[in-house]
Design an enzyme around this catalytic site. Sequence first.
Site, PDB file in Angstrom:
ATOM      1  N   CYS A  95      -5.266   2.619   7.145  1.00 44.70           N
ATOM      2  CA  CYS A  95      -4.717   1.315   7.496  1.00 44.70           C
ATOM      3  C   CYS A  95      -3.472   1.421   8.365  1.00 44.70           C
ATOM      4  CB  CYS A  95      -4.424   0.520   6.220  1.00 44.70           C
ATOM      5  SG  CYS A  95      -3.335  -0.875   6.438  1.00 44.70           S
ATOM      6  N   CYS A 124      -4.966  -5.259  -1.850  1.00 41.69           N
ATOM      7  CA  CYS A 124      -3.889  -4.596  -1.128  1.00 41.69           C
ATOM      8  C   CYS A 124      -2.606  -4.727  -1.936  1.00 41.69           C
ATOM      9  CB  CYS A 124      -3.775  -5.284   0.237  1.00 41.69           C
ATOM     10  SG  CYS A 124      -2.259  -4.992   1.117  1.00 41.69           S
ATOM     11  N   CYS A 139       1.436   0.517   5.753  1.00 40.34           N
ATOM     12  CA  CYS A 139       2.486   0.958   4.826  1.00 40.34           C
ATOM     13  C   CYS A 139       2.804   2.433   5.063  1.00 40.34           C
ATOM     14  CB  CYS A 139       2.038   0.744   3.393  1.00 40.34           C
ATOM     15  SG  CYS A 139       1.769  -0.986   2.979  1.00 40.34           S
ATOM     16  N   CYS A 183      14.969  -7.908  13.323  1.00 42.71           N
ATOM     17  CA  CYS A 183      13.877  -7.161  12.702  1.00 42.71           C
ATOM     18  C   CYS A 183      13.630  -5.868  13.481  1.00 42.71           C
ATOM     19  CB  CYS A 183      12.607  -8.013  12.631  1.00 42.71           C
ATOM     20  SG  CYS A 183      12.064  -8.611  14.223  1.00 42.71           S
TER      21      CYS A 183
END
Length: 382
Positions: free
Chosen positions: A14, A91, A17, A340
């Site tokens: 994925c 998830c 993370c 961010c």
Amino acid sequence: MRHTKSPCPVSGKCGSCQYLHLSYQEQLKAKQNTLSALLKGLCPLRGMIGMDNPYHYRNKVHAVFGCDRRGKPVSGIYEANSHRIVPVESCLIEDEKADEIIGTVRRLLPSFKIRNYDEDTGYGLLRHVLVKRGFSTGEIMVVLVTASPVFPSKNNFVKALLKEHPDITTIIQNINGRGTSMVLGEKEHTLYGPGYIEDVLCSCTFRISSKSFYQVNPVQTEILYGKALEMAGLTGKETVIDAYCGIGTIGIIASKKAKEVIGIELNPDAVRDAVQNARRNSVNNIRFYCNDAGRFMTEMARRKGKADVVIMDPPRTGSTKAFMDSIAALEPERVIYISCGPDTLARDLRYMKTLGYHAREGWGVDLFPWTGSIETVCLLSK
Ligand code: SAH
């Protein structure tokens, strides 16, 4: 302490993370270290505020519906840097209710003969499912993104979905016929409910439509906005600029403690939501402008405008010299920089320093547990 829950089954593929190998405390430490190294000599870092429960915090969940190489239907997420779909059922960071709804859609499809869209052949209907949930209100939006406007048996499909999840408050069909990687297309129809959801943040109510930007971690967003407002030190007399304001969240919350607020945002859909949101919260001392923040501020400085507080929340790419030069001309007492993108934050703080604005304190607020993303809020003054 090491993270003891079973690790994510698709972590190798994925790519969302990056910190799955660390305990949550270690993640916070790692983010704090990265941030303090970047801000060294620019801004004293006071801390990194983490979550009590860093799981299932994402209020917006997106699943791709497509086909594998043999044409078999799959749904989940795109593999990092590719168009291959990794099947995902649940998830660590996504809202569990949203994952359940996506699972139900997946299970219902065959009995309604709805096929997943196949990128290679262009055959099939369903391309994406997007679920947004208002954590405070419990309202739930489901967006079914289809390749064509023709959606056979859509009424029965909607009925079946609502029967299994009566807490869904609105269902939208969005049509995306293009061969782009954008999730949502231009056109949409509301199939059920009002076509938007609402959520409450810092005691204000915000309307969220399918396309508008809304912070994905509302629990931490309240903390982030709280810090920003504390730093702003408003007394009721100030003119505040909320630059890069999105749907107006920060400005509307600040308006209760300011004389007036000016919101600036480039995306016209977000500005439309912002205007609605001001009305929804009976706020009369805020005005929104749909413009490039740098251009707006340059013009305001040329007209010798003044502001007491500038709150800026630019995208990852950071702000521009034109914007920051205009801050110097408007001479606000305080600037609150929400970021961010820690690299561009450091770059911009360095430039602000040459303009005589020094960063006094900074806080990291962990908006994105398990991922490497870092959110920061800094107070600058002359
Ligand atoms: N402050 C808001 C949104 C922050 S995201 C919130 O907390 O929800 C950054 C916003 O900046 C996005 O809404 C994006 O559309 C907007 N934006 C990007 N480039 C811009 C520019 N040049 N001028 C004004 N707004 C811009």
